[in-house]
Design a protein around this motif. Structure first.
Motif, PDB file in Angstrom:
ATOM      1  N   MET A  62       0.825  -1.201   0.000  1.00 14.40           N
ATOM      2  CA  MET A  62       0.000   0.000   0.000  1.00 14.40           C
ATOM      3  C   MET A  62       0.864   1.257   0.000  1.00 14.40           C
ATOM      4  N   LYS A  63       0.338   2.288  -0.596  1.00 16.09           N
ATOM      5  CA  LYS A  63       0.946   3.609  -0.579  1.00 16.09           C
ATOM      6  C   LYS A  63      -0.124   4.619  -0.198  1.00 16.09           C
ATOM      7  N   VAL A  85      -7.470   9.433   5.967  1.00 19.05           N
ATOM      8  CA  VAL A  85      -6.343   9.111   5.079  1.00 19.05           C
ATOM      9  C   VAL A  85      -6.727   7.877   4.277  1.00 19.05           C
ATOM     10  N   SER A  86      -6.594   7.954   2.965  1.00 19.54           N
ATOM     11  CA  SER A  86      -6.877   6.800   2.104  1.00 19.54           C
ATOM     12  C   SER A  86      -5.571   6.264   1.529  1.00 19.54           C
ATOM     13  N   PHE A  87      -5.567   4.947   1.250  1.00 22.57           N
ATOM     14  CA  PHE A  87      -4.379   4.277   0.723  1.00 22.57           C
ATOM     15  C   PHE A  87      -4.673   3.682  -0.650  1.00 22.57           C
ATOM     16  N   HIS A  88      -3.614   3.452  -1.402  1.00 23.52           N
ATOM     17  CA  HIS A  88      -3.707   2.907  -2.760  1.00 23.52           C
ATOM     18  C   HIS A  88      -2.810   1.673  -2.854  1.00 23.52           C
ATOM     19  N   SER A  89      -3.351   0.607  -3.466  1.00 19.86           N
ATOM     20  CA  SER A  89      -2.583  -0.642  -3.612  1.00 19.86           C
ATOM     21  C   SER A  89      -2.746  -1.188  -5.021  1.00 19.86           C
ATOM     22  N   GLU A  90      -1.639  -1.278  -5.745  1.00 18.80           N
ATOM     23  CA  GLU A  90      -1.678  -1.872  -7.076  1.00 18.80           C
ATOM     24  C   GLU A  90      -2.065  -3.343  -6.997  1.00 18.80           C
ATOM     25  N   VAL A  91      -1.630  -4.032  -5.926  1.00 19.92           N
ATOM     26  CA  VAL A  91      -1.942  -5.457  -5.754  1.00 19.92           C
ATOM     27  C   VAL A  91      -3.452  -5.656  -5.656  1.00 19.92           C
ATOM     28  N   LEU A  92      -4.105  -4.878  -4.785  1.00 18.30           N
ATOM     29  CA  LEU A  92      -5.551  -5.004  -4.625  1.00 18.30           C
ATOM     30  C   LEU A  92      -6.294  -4.503  -5.861  1.00 18.30           C
TER      31      LEU A  92
END
Length: 339
Positions: A88-89, A108-115
């Motif tokens: 996550m980033k 705060v929101s997170f971003h995940s290329e995997v998900l």
């Protein structure tokens, strides 16, 4: 005929001659004045007993009612899942210091290329299964003798399972986002979070919550009445407050103040309330530290002109700030010792 001196007297005479010879030599040298010892007498601290008018100053701290600071941080296990499993980033910080947040709000929101990749895969499965269902239905329309119900049912199950997986991933996203657990004001956003990284076990965001009122204990010095307004302060900050009735379920031995300004601003944990009380005329008073209490008897040490002191029993009245009212025992003008 010469008489001989006794042996003991001869020895003493010799010793005396030697001693006098030594003293004669020292007498020729410059005499040195003996060192004068320094006398370090302790000069007592004193205060004057005053007779006159006294304007008391009311001073009390107001505490924010129901104040609690909520800490938002990731444990090491959560951090490992966040960055190890999902890579996550930080996507976006949605709040600033001083903002009011409501329970359930994403801070705060997170971003995940995997998900995101998993979601895209399941969405593709749903799309392909939907196209297949449309194709089978068209075939059935062309040739009703062909039965594709089982295939269509199987494809619908695939779509349902894929949607469940997507819902699970979205729930994971929600769990890993930083969401407000309660209403309150944002009081801190860590430097690390602002710079795009997380430190496990350290505060990322702090939210201060309260019931929106200030309170202090009731006192005999002043009787507060609902509707009265005062100016409280903290440093250079000033805030108008109004006395209100005791809220339901709260302690009746406390006084409650509602802020009249700055409702949209983050409240301070404490404020100071200071104002003058009615003037007391022709009273005798002294620094309260000079008054000693021994088994319910009060006394002071009056310093005499010769520097000695004597204990004088006094009858005390109210304590006014740093002063004690003296009803009997002193007249004013005396000097009393401070501890």
């Amino acid at each position: 005929m010469k008489r001989r001196l006794p042996r003991k007297l001869n020895i003493m005479a010799v010793l005396l001659a030697v001693f006098l010879s030594g003293c004669g030599t020292a007498a020729e040298e410059e005499l040195v004045s003996p060192e004068v010892p320094v006398y370090n007498a302790m000069v007592p601290k004193t205060a004057e007993v005053i007779r006159g008018d006294l304007t008391p100053q009311y001073s009390e701290r107001l505490d924010l009612l129901g104040y609690e600071r909520v800490h938002y941080q990731f444990t090491q296990a959560e951090y490992d899942e966040l960055y190890g499993s999902y890579q996550m980033k930080i996507d976006e910080i949605h709040v600033n210091v001083g903002d009011f947040v409501e329970k359930g709000e994403v801070m705060v929101s997170f971003h995940s290329e995997v998900l995101d990749l998993q979601i895209r895969d399941y969405e593709k499965q749903i799309e392909e299964a939907g196209l297949s269902i449309d194709h089978l239905r068209r075939l059935s329309a062309i040739d009703p003798s062909e039965d594709h119900k089982d295939e269509i049912a199987s494809l619908n199950r695939e779509i349902e399972v894929a949607r469940l997986y997507i819902a699970d991933i979205e729930e994971t996203y929600r769990k890993l986002n930083i969401i407000a657990k309660t209403d309150g004001f944002v009081s801190l956003i860590s430097t690390a979070l602002r710079e795009g990284y997380v430190m496990p076990g350290s505060d990322m965001i702090l939210v201060d919550q309260s019931k929106g009122l200030y309170t202090t204990a009731k006192t005999d010095e002043y009787e507060f009445r609902p509707g009265e307004e005062f100016t409280a302060h903290l440093g250079n900050l000033e805030r108008r407050v109004e006395v209100v009735e005791t809220p339901e379920g709260e302690d009746a031995n406390m006084v409650y103040f509602m802020p009249l300004d700055g409702e949209d601003e983050m409240p301070n944990k404490n404020l100071m309330l200071e104002f003058e009380l009615p003037t007391l005329t022709d009273v005798c008073y002294v620094n309260r530290q000079a008054v000693y209490d021994k088994n319910g008897l009060y006394f002071v040490y009056v310093v005499q002109e010769n520097g000695t002191r004597r204990a004088v029993e006094v009858t005390c009245g109210d304590r006014i700030g740093n002063y004690m009212i003296i009803r009997e025992g002193l007249n004013g003008g005396e000097s009393v010792e401070l501890p």
